[in-house]
Design a protein around this motif. Structure first.
Motif, PDB file in Angstrom:
ATOM      1  N   CYS A  72      48.665 -31.512  13.759  1.00 14.22           N
ATOM      2  CA  CYS A  72      49.435 -31.983  14.829  1.00 14.22           C
ATOM      3  C   CYS A  72      49.880 -30.888  15.650  1.00 14.22           C
ATOM      4  CB  CYS A  72      50.903 -32.431  13.954  1.00 14.22           C
ATOM      5  SG  CYS A  72      51.944 -32.882  15.191  1.00 14.22           S
ATOM      6  N   ASP A  73      49.410 -30.943  17.117  1.00 17.45           N
ATOM      7  CA  ASP A  73      50.052 -30.055  18.162  1.00 17.45           C
ATOM      8  C   ASP A  73      49.411 -28.705  17.779  1.00 17.45           C
ATOM      9  OD1 ASP A  73      51.308 -29.648  20.281  1.00 17.45           O
ATOM     10  OD2 ASP A  73      52.954 -28.664  19.279  1.00 17.45           O
ATOM     11  N   GLY A  74      48.178 -28.468  17.473  1.00 21.46           N
ATOM     12  CA  GLY A  74      47.650 -27.253  17.391  1.00 21.46           C
ATOM     13  C   GLY A  74      47.777 -26.668  16.032  1.00 21.46           C
ATOM     14  N   LEU A  75      48.554 -27.243  15.292  1.00 18.97           N
ATOM     15  CA  LEU A  75      48.429 -26.559  13.544  1.00 18.97           C
ATOM     16  C   LEU A  75      47.919 -27.505  12.702  1.00 18.97           C
ATOM     17  CD1 LEU A  75      52.577 -25.916  13.574  1.00 18.97           C
ATOM     18  CD2 LEU A  75      50.552 -24.399  14.123  1.00 18.97           C
ATOM     19  N   PHE A  76      47.588 -27.024  11.788  1.00 21.76           N
ATOM     20  CA  PHE A  76      46.885 -27.699  10.553  1.00 21.76           C
ATOM     21  C   PHE A  76      47.889 -27.597   9.178  1.00 21.76           C
ATOM     22  CE2 PHE A  76      42.729 -26.762  12.636  1.00 21.76           C
ATOM     23  CZ  PHE A  76      42.476 -28.018  13.216  1.00 21.76           C
ATOM     24  N   LEU A  77      47.914 -28.693   8.513  1.00 19.08           N
ATOM     25  CA  LEU A  77      48.396 -28.562   7.448  1.00 19.08           C
ATOM     26  C   LEU A  77      47.152 -29.050   6.414  1.00 19.08           C
ATOM     27  CD1 LEU A  77      50.522 -28.702   5.026  1.00 19.08           C
ATOM     28  CD2 LEU A  77      50.777 -31.174   5.316  1.00 19.08           C
ATOM     29  N   CYS A  78      47.053 -27.819   5.449  1.00 11.45           N
ATOM     30  CA  CYS A  78      45.767 -27.882   4.423  1.00 11.45           C
ATOM     31  C   CYS A  78      46.226 -28.077   3.022  1.00 11.45           C
ATOM     32  CB  CYS A  78      44.990 -26.564   4.629  1.00 11.45           C
ATOM     33  SG  CYS A  78      44.518 -26.341   6.480  1.00 11.45           S
ATOM     34  N   ILE A  79      45.633 -28.831   2.305  1.00 14.10           N
ATOM     35  CA  ILE A  79      45.765 -29.042   0.924  1.00 14.10           C
ATOM     36  C   ILE A  79      44.659 -28.535   0.237  1.00 14.10           C
ATOM     37  CG2 ILE A  79      46.374 -30.661  -0.955  1.00 14.10           C
ATOM     38  CD1 ILE A  79      48.324 -30.981   1.467  1.00 14.10           C
ATOM     39  N   THR A  80      44.838 -27.362  -0.604  1.00 13.56           N
ATOM     40  CA  THR A  80      43.872 -26.728  -1.180  1.00 13.56           C
ATOM     41  C   THR A  80      43.072 -27.693  -2.255  1.00 13.56           C
ATOM     42  OG1 THR A  80      44.992 -25.755  -2.981  1.00 13.56           O
ATOM     43  CG2 THR A  80      45.163 -24.404  -0.943  1.00 13.56           C
ATOM     44  N   ASN A  81      42.015 -27.103  -2.657  1.00 14.11           N
ATOM     45  CA  ASN A  81      41.214 -27.834  -3.666  1.00 14.11           C
ATOM     46  C   ASN A  81      41.304 -27.221  -5.248  1.00 14.11           C
ATOM     47  OD1 ASN A  81      39.254 -29.923  -4.311  1.00 14.11           O
ATOM     48  ND2 ASN A  81      37.797 -28.399  -4.202  1.00 14.11           N
ATOM     49  N   LEU A  88      49.118 -25.032   2.784  1.00 16.15           N
ATOM     50  CA  LEU A  88      49.086 -24.126   3.739  1.00 16.15           C
ATOM     51  C   LEU A  88      49.223 -24.684   4.992  1.00 16.15           C
ATOM     52  CD1 LEU A  88      48.215 -21.204   4.256  1.00 16.15           C
ATOM     53  CD2 LEU A  88      45.745 -22.181   4.469  1.00 16.15           C
ATOM     54  N   VAL A  89      49.984 -24.114   6.008  1.00 22.00           N
ATOM     55  CA  VAL A  89      50.120 -24.452   7.295  1.00 22.00           C
ATOM     56  C   VAL A  89      49.382 -23.336   8.179  1.00 22.00           C
ATOM     57  CG1 VAL A  89      51.659 -24.842   9.618  1.00 22.00           C
ATOM     58  CG2 VAL A  89      52.246 -25.709   7.004  1.00 22.00           C
ATOM     59  N   TRP A  90      48.827 -23.934   8.980  1.00 20.57           N
ATOM     60  CA  TRP A  90      47.920 -22.703   9.764  1.00 20.57           C
ATOM     61  C   TRP A  90      47.573 -23.010  11.065  1.00 20.57           C
ATOM     62  CZ3 TRP A  90      41.856 -24.098   9.352  1.00 20.57           C
ATOM     63  CH2 TRP A  90      40.987 -23.183   9.988  1.00 20.57           C
ATOM     64  N   ASN A  91      47.885 -21.904  11.754  1.00 23.75           N
ATOM     65  CA  ASN A  91      47.606 -21.807  13.236  1.00 23.75           C
ATOM     66  C   ASN A  91      46.138 -21.142  13.467  1.00 23.75           C
ATOM     67  OD1 ASN A  91      47.295 -21.275  15.944  1.00 23.75           O
ATOM     68  ND2 ASN A  91      49.564 -21.354  16.207  1.00 23.75           N
ATOM     69  N   PRO A  92      44.987 -21.806  13.520  1.00 22.29           N
ATOM     70  CA  PRO A  92      43.911 -21.098  13.638  1.00 22.29           C
ATOM     71  C   PRO A  92      43.643 -20.366  14.934  1.00 22.29           C
ATOM     72  CG  PRO A  92      43.581 -23.378  14.072  1.00 22.29           C
ATOM     73  CD  PRO A  92      44.788 -23.312  13.736  1.00 22.29           C
ATOM     74  N   TYR A  93      44.347 -20.904  15.964  1.00 25.15           N
ATOM     75  CA  TYR A  93      44.245 -20.079  17.402  1.00 25.15           C
ATOM     76  C   TYR A  93      44.785 -18.681  17.293  1.00 25.15           C
ATOM     77  CZ  TYR A  93      44.219 -18.891  22.282  1.00 25.15           C
ATOM     78  OH  TYR A  93      44.152 -18.238  23.318  1.00 25.15           O
ATOM     79  N   LEU A  94      45.914 -18.430  16.491  1.00 21.56           N
ATOM     80  CA  LEU A  94      46.877 -17.477  16.488  1.00 21.56           C
ATOM     81  C   LEU A  94      46.263 -16.596  15.216  1.00 21.56           C
ATOM     82  CD1 LEU A  94      50.137 -18.388  17.680  1.00 21.56           C
ATOM     83  CD2 LEU A  94      48.595 -17.144  18.966  1.00 21.56           C
ATOM     84  N   HIS A 107      52.807 -33.175  -6.670  1.00 23.63           N
ATOM     85  CA  HIS A 107      52.198 -34.134  -7.637  1.00 23.63           C
ATOM     86  C   HIS A 107      50.988 -34.740  -7.027  1.00 23.63           C
ATOM     87  CE1 HIS A 107      52.014 -38.057  -9.615  1.00 23.63           C
ATOM     88  NE2 HIS A 107      53.091 -37.766 -10.606  1.00 23.63           N
ATOM     89  N   ARG A 108      49.879 -35.150  -8.009  1.00 24.29           N
ATOM     90  CA  ARG A 108      48.705 -35.462  -7.860  1.00 24.29           C
ATOM     91  C   ARG A 108      48.680 -36.725  -6.750  1.00 24.29           C
ATOM     92  NH1 ARG A 108      45.824 -38.936 -11.552  1.00 24.29           N
ATOM     93  NH2 ARG A 108      47.179 -39.707 -13.052  1.00 24.29           N
ATOM     94  N   PHE A 109      49.854 -37.565  -6.771  1.00 21.68           N
ATOM     95  CA  PHE A 109      49.819 -38.624  -5.843  1.00 21.68           C
ATOM     96  C   PHE A 109      50.596 -38.357  -4.613  1.00 21.68           C
ATOM     97  CE2 PHE A 109      49.177 -40.852 -10.211  1.00 21.68           C
ATOM     98  CZ  PHE A 109      48.008 -41.430 -10.034  1.00 21.68           C
ATOM     99  N   ASP A 110      50.930 -37.347  -4.503  1.00 23.02           N
ATOM    100  CA  ASP A 110      51.799 -36.884  -3.313  1.00 23.02           C
ATOM    101  C   ASP A 110      50.892 -37.390  -2.152  1.00 23.02           C
ATOM    102  OD1 ASP A 110      53.535 -35.927  -4.588  1.00 23.02           O
ATOM    103  OD2 ASP A 110      53.201 -33.619  -4.029  1.00 23.02           O
ATOM    104  N   ARG A 111      51.821 -37.991  -0.982  1.00 19.07           N
ATOM    105  CA  ARG A 111      51.404 -38.174   0.423  1.00 19.07           C
ATOM    106  C   ARG A 111      51.692 -37.270   1.381  1.00 19.07           C
ATOM    107  NH1 ARG A 111      49.676 -41.793  -2.670  1.00 19.07           N
ATOM    108  NH2 ARG A 111      49.257 -43.881  -2.029  1.00 19.07           N
ATOM    109  N   TYR A 112      51.120 -36.673   2.295  1.00 15.60           N
ATOM    110  CA  TYR A 112      51.520 -35.647   3.053  1.00 15.60           C
ATOM    111  C   TYR A 112      51.399 -35.996   4.583  1.00 15.60           C
ATOM    112  CZ  TYR A 112      51.560 -32.791  -1.008  1.00 15.60           C
ATOM    113  OH  TYR A 112      51.919 -32.354  -2.282  1.00 15.60           O
ATOM    114  N   ALA A 113      52.187 -35.448   5.337  1.00 15.02           N
ATOM    115  CA  ALA A 113      51.885 -35.374   6.898  1.00 15.02           C
ATOM    116  C   ALA A 113      52.522 -34.404   7.503  1.00 15.02           C
ATOM    117  CB  ALA A 113      52.887 -37.012   7.236  1.00 15.02           C
ATOM    118  N   LEU A 114      52.071 -33.991   8.906  1.00 15.81           N
ATOM    119  CA  LEU A 114      52.724 -32.862   9.564  1.00 15.81           C
ATOM    120  C   LEU A 114      52.806 -33.488  10.879  1.00 15.81           C
ATOM    121  CD1 LEU A 114      52.872 -29.977   9.935  1.00 15.81           C
ATOM    122  CD2 LEU A 114      50.489 -29.836  10.964  1.00 15.81           C
ATOM    123  N   GLY A 115      54.181 -33.202  11.297  1.00  7.20           N
ATOM    124  CA  GLY A 115      54.770 -33.751  12.391  1.00  7.20           C
ATOM    125  C   GLY A 115      55.673 -32.796  13.395  1.00  7.20           C
TER     126      GLY A 115
END
Length: 295
Positions: A72-81, A88-94, A107-115
């Motif tokens: 969302c808007d230049g940022l990434f929300l990453c879920i690790t393996n 992890l919230v990540w701004n790859p440009y900066l 929880h293993r059934f969690d749903r996520y979103a970045l807004g």
């Protein structure tokens, strides 16, 4: 993904590939997209006219193995393996990263979103869980990147709908849309699965609430394939493929208006095609991705 975001990363990846040299290159034709390949984030160029996918470069998410990624808007929300997954919230440009600790545990059934909340001008992470198997308590909470803290949004989160675990959601205009269907209560269980209503549901990051059910131009159920994409970050495109007869026929609709509380669809199908003579297989019902481009 956003054009300005992709241009920045294309420049960064190309400069790295050239060892820092500043050379002029012809602008790549096609769509530039971010893909998750072997737990790594890659920037790719996708051509629809002459079907091909070319790597542009790799992006390093703090060295983490990634299982899911949201944008969302230049940022990434990453879920690790990891076994005990992390956020992890990540701004790859900066080149900036921020690890998000859970209030208690994920929880293993969690749903996520970045807004993005345009009113408060802040990014937020949504986490909700509603497995509907009586083993987990439904929860809905928001993490603010401004305050670096979680908060429960509602005390009694008990929606009358559910989403498939394979549906990752579509980020559009700062909000996130999911394909969803109403719950089939295990106790009553009288209704057949094909009778359950299906629709889009949107989480509005300004109001921090889910909106009303948004109608679809078709009815899907069971193992039918339904996948969401965006067109120029302005409209929703939805792909539908029936699992049973008439199987293999793929259809795509594009919205003419989309807001958290309202949707309307173009009267004409954007695309309908019989995929059997082309690839001879049914797309996986766990969604996946597709692209729509406009000249």
């Amino acid at each position: 993904k956003g054009e300005s975001f992709l241009k920045r990363h294309m420049m960064m990846c190309e400069e790295e590939a050239q060892g820092g040299e500043t050379k002029k290159k012809k602008q790549r034709k096609g769509i530039q997209v971010v893909m998750l390949l072997e737990n790594r984030v890659s920037l790719m160029s996708v051509s629809l006219l002459n079907p091909s996918i070319e790597p542009i470069g790799n992006l390093n998410a703090d060295g983490a193995d990634i299982s899911k990624i949201f944008h969302c808007d230049g940022l990434f929300l990453c879920i690790t393996n990891d076994k005990d997954k992390k956020l992890l919230v990540w701004n790859p440009y900066l080149g900036q990263t921020r690890w998000i600790e859970p209030r208690n545990s994920y929880h293993r059934f969690d749903r996520y979103a970045l807004g993005y909340d345009k009113r408060k001008k802040e990014h937020k992470v949504l986490r909700f869980v509603d497995n509907f198997d009586q083993s987990t308590k439904p929860e809905l909470e928001i993490y603010s990147l401004n305050s670096n803290s979680w908060k429960f949004v509602v005390d009694d989160f008990s929606p009358d709908w559910t989403t498939s675990h394979g549906q990752r959601g579509l980020s559009l205009k700062g909000n996130t849309y999911w394909y969803a269907h109403e719950k089939k209560h295990p106790i009553s269980g009288a209704r057949k699965i094909q009778d359950l209503a299906d629709f889009l549901i949107c989480f509005d990051f300004e109001t921090e609430r889910f909106g009303p059910r948004l109608s679809l131009p078709f009815h899907a159920y069971g193992l039918d394939t339904v996948t969401l994409s965006s067109v120029r970050e302005e409209q929703v495109a939805v792909l539908f493929q029936r699992r049973i007869s008439p199987a293999y026929t793929l259809k795509i609709w594009i919205s003419s208006k989309i807001e958290p509380d309202a949707v309307s669809w173009n009267s004409d199908l954007f695309l309908t095609v019989d995929m059997k003579p082309l690839i001879g297989v049914q797309f996986d019902y766990y969604a996946g991705s597709f692209f729509v481009d406009e000249e």
